[in-house]
Design a protein around this motif. Structure first.
Motif, PDB file in Angstrom:
ATOM      1  N   ASP A   1     -15.220   4.015  -9.746  1.00 52.28           N
ATOM      2  CA  ASP A   1     -14.635   4.273 -11.068  1.00 52.28           C
ATOM      3  C   ASP A   1     -13.397   5.167 -11.005  1.00 52.28           C
ATOM      4  N   ALA A   2     -13.126   5.748  -9.814  1.00 52.79           N
ATOM      5  CA  ALA A   2     -11.932   6.588  -9.669  1.00 52.79           C
ATOM      6  C   ALA A   2     -10.726   5.795  -9.176  1.00 52.79           C
ATOM      7  N   VAL A   3     -10.891   4.484  -9.008  1.00 50.04           N
ATOM      8  CA  VAL A   3      -9.803   3.671  -8.480  1.00 50.04           C
ATOM      9  C   VAL A   3      -8.543   3.824  -9.324  1.00 50.04           C
ATOM     10  N   ASP A   4      -7.403   4.043  -8.651  1.00 54.15           N
ATOM     11  CA  ASP A   4      -6.128   4.148  -9.376  1.00 54.15           C
ATOM     12  C   ASP A   4      -5.045   3.246  -8.770  1.00 54.15           C
ATOM     13  N   GLY A   5      -5.447   2.484  -7.750  1.00 53.64           N
ATOM     14  CA  GLY A   5      -4.512   1.537  -7.152  1.00 53.64           C
ATOM     15  C   GLY A   5      -5.261   0.361  -6.546  1.00 53.64           C
TER      16      GLY A   5
ATOM     17  N   THR B   1       0.833  -1.209   0.000  1.00 52.26           N
ATOM     18  CA  THR B   1       0.000   0.000   0.000  1.00 52.26           C
ATOM     19  C   THR B   1       0.862   1.251   0.000  1.00 52.26           C
ATOM     20  N   LYS B   2       1.917   1.236   0.790  1.00 49.42           N
ATOM     21  CA  LYS B   2       2.807   2.389   0.839  1.00 49.42           C
ATOM     22  C   LYS B   2       3.464   2.653  -0.526  1.00 49.42           C
ATOM     23  N   HIS B   3       3.759   1.568  -1.241  1.00 44.84           N
ATOM     24  CA  HIS B   3       4.349   1.777  -2.565  1.00 44.84           C
ATOM     25  C   HIS B   3       3.350   2.477  -3.493  1.00 44.84           C
TER      26      HIS B   3
ATOM     27  N   GLN C   1      -6.364  11.436   1.425  1.00 45.80           N
ATOM     28  CA  GLN C   1      -7.623  12.057   1.820  1.00 45.80           C
ATOM     29  C   GLN C   1      -8.835  11.127   1.770  1.00 45.80           C
ATOM     30  N   ASN C   2      -8.794  10.079   0.952  1.00 44.61           N
ATOM     31  CA  ASN C   2      -9.992   9.257   0.747  1.00 44.61           C
ATOM     32  C   ASN C   2     -10.113   8.145   1.781  1.00 44.61           C
TER      33      ASN C   2
ATOM     34  N   ARG D   1      -0.899   7.515  -5.899  1.00 42.44           N
ATOM     35  CA  ARG D   1      -2.265   6.987  -6.009  1.00 42.44           C
ATOM     36  C   ARG D   1      -3.136   7.555  -4.905  1.00 42.44           C
ATOM     37  N   LYS D   2      -4.372   7.938  -5.277  1.00 47.13           N
ATOM     38  CA  LYS D   2      -5.282   8.621  -4.356  1.00 47.13           C
ATOM     39  C   LYS D   2      -6.525   7.802  -4.016  1.00 47.13           C
ATOM     40  N   HIS D   3      -6.801   6.770  -4.810  1.00 47.74           N
ATOM     41  CA  HIS D   3      -7.999   5.945  -4.583  1.00 47.74           C
ATOM     42  C   HIS D   3      -7.580   4.469  -4.629  1.00 47.74           C
ATOM     43  N   ILE D   4      -7.052   3.983  -3.511  1.00 52.51           N
ATOM     44  CA  ILE D   4      -6.504   2.627  -3.441  1.00 52.51           C
ATOM     45  C   ILE D   4      -7.548   1.684  -2.837  1.00 52.51           C
TER      46      ILE D   4
END
Length: 335
Positions: free
Chosen positions: A240-244, A173-175, A214-215, A181-184
């Motif tokens: 749909d905003a997932v980036d990780g 997660t830290k990586h 923030q999320n 990445r903002k939406h993991i």
């Protein structure tokens, strides 16, 4: 079957003399030893292993109980256990619980009646979910050593071999956070198992320790009544905003990658994915999946070493937990 008695009768000596001769005892003359061994070889004499084990109270056999032989992690761990056991002069008897408490219990009862010297076990899903592990503690109460690996329980006072599941998910997660990445999202098909809980907690702690993230955490649990494919399809629709993605079981990372590619995500530009899958899946993914390496061979080897050490030193009082560090293997699905 040729026995010691047969050899003794043909040589007109006692059974005790034959036994001592076969073991090169100093009490027996070299000539008698030579005669006994020559006849034993001519008649193809083989020691009765059962009789020897009953006499010595030692079978040199290890009972191994695993939940699922089709799971590559357990198949690979079994391979390592067998290799190391052979190296140490032990045989193994393998039983499958198929994730059922009753089968696990039956296997323990069957083998604990003198067939094996000790056990190496990864706890069945049903036993872990219900926290019904009395059958394992009952075997320990008989002074039969047990080594637990991967899936363990705090309610069992036995030696254990584990990977640092919490830290593995924490570092993964830290990586992703370090990539910006903002939406993991975390995906789990093993949420009710000890390893699943630890990995989920590692993910949650990593987000909590990151002040500028923030999320809210998003944990997608794959329910038994639905397929992994359906659960991940739904995840992409809802988030749909997932980036990780951190996928903490053996399959979800691969499925998530395939689904993302079908949805035209640019991997890893738009989305990074880290799985816990072993290297057997890598040939089927393009790009190659970044994974947590579980060091399965080391887990199997360490389990055998701990058990043999326990068999040799039964007076050891405190249980030992050997923790093997997982390693993040970055490939094509991360920046």
């Amino acid at each position: 079957m040729v026995t010691l008695k047969h050899l003794a009768e043909q040589l007109n000596v006692s059974v005790s003399t034959v036994s001592k001769a076969l073991h090169n005892s100093d009490e027996i003359s070299p000539d008698t030893i030579s005669r006994v061994k020559a006849l034993a070889e001519f008649l193809n004499y083989k020691p009765n292993k059962l009789a020897v084990s009953l006499k010595s109270s030692k079978t040199n056999t290890i009972g191994v109980i695993i939940p699922d032989i089709l799971n590559h992690f357990f198949a690979k761990a079994l391979f390592a256990i067998e290799q190391e056991a052979t190296k140490q002069g032990y045989n193994i008897i393998t039983c499958l619980s198929n994730e059922l408490k009753e089968k696990e219990q039956n296997s323990l009862q069957l083998l604990s009646s003198g067939s094996v010297d000790g056990f190496i076990i990864s706890i069945a899903e049903e036993s872990q979910m219900s926290n019904d592990i009395d059958h394992i503690n009952e075997v320990l109460d008989q002074d039969i050593p047990i080594i637990l690996f991967d899936r363990v329980s705090d309610h069992i006072d036995a030696d254990k071999v584990i990977i640092d599941d919490f830290d593995a998910a924490y570092q993964a997660t830290k990586h992703l956070i370090s990539e910006g990445r903002k939406h993991i999202v975390l995906i789990s098909d093993i949420d009710e198992l000890s390893v699943g809980k630890l990995r989920t907690n590692g993910y949650l702690q990593a987000l909590k320790d990151t002040t500028d993230y923030q999320n809210e955490p998003v944990v997608v649990i794959v329910k038994k009544e639905s397929s992994i494919e359906d659960s991940i399809d739904q995840m992409f629709k809802v988030h749909d905003a997932v980036d990780g993605i951190v996928a903490i079981d053996n399959i979800s990372g691969v499925v998530a990658l395939q689904k993302a590619l079908k949805l035209n995500y640019n991997i890893p530009k738009d989305l990074s994915i880290i799985g816990f899958s072993d290297e057997n899946v890598l040939q089927f993914t393009d790009p190659k999946l970044s994974t947590i390496s579980q060091h399965t061979l080391d887990i199997g080897k360490a389990s055998v070493e701990l058990l043999i050490n326990r068999l040799k030193q039964k007076d050891l009082t405190s249980s030992i937990t050997k923790t093997i560090k997982a390693k993040l293997q970055l490939r094509g699905t991360t920046k």
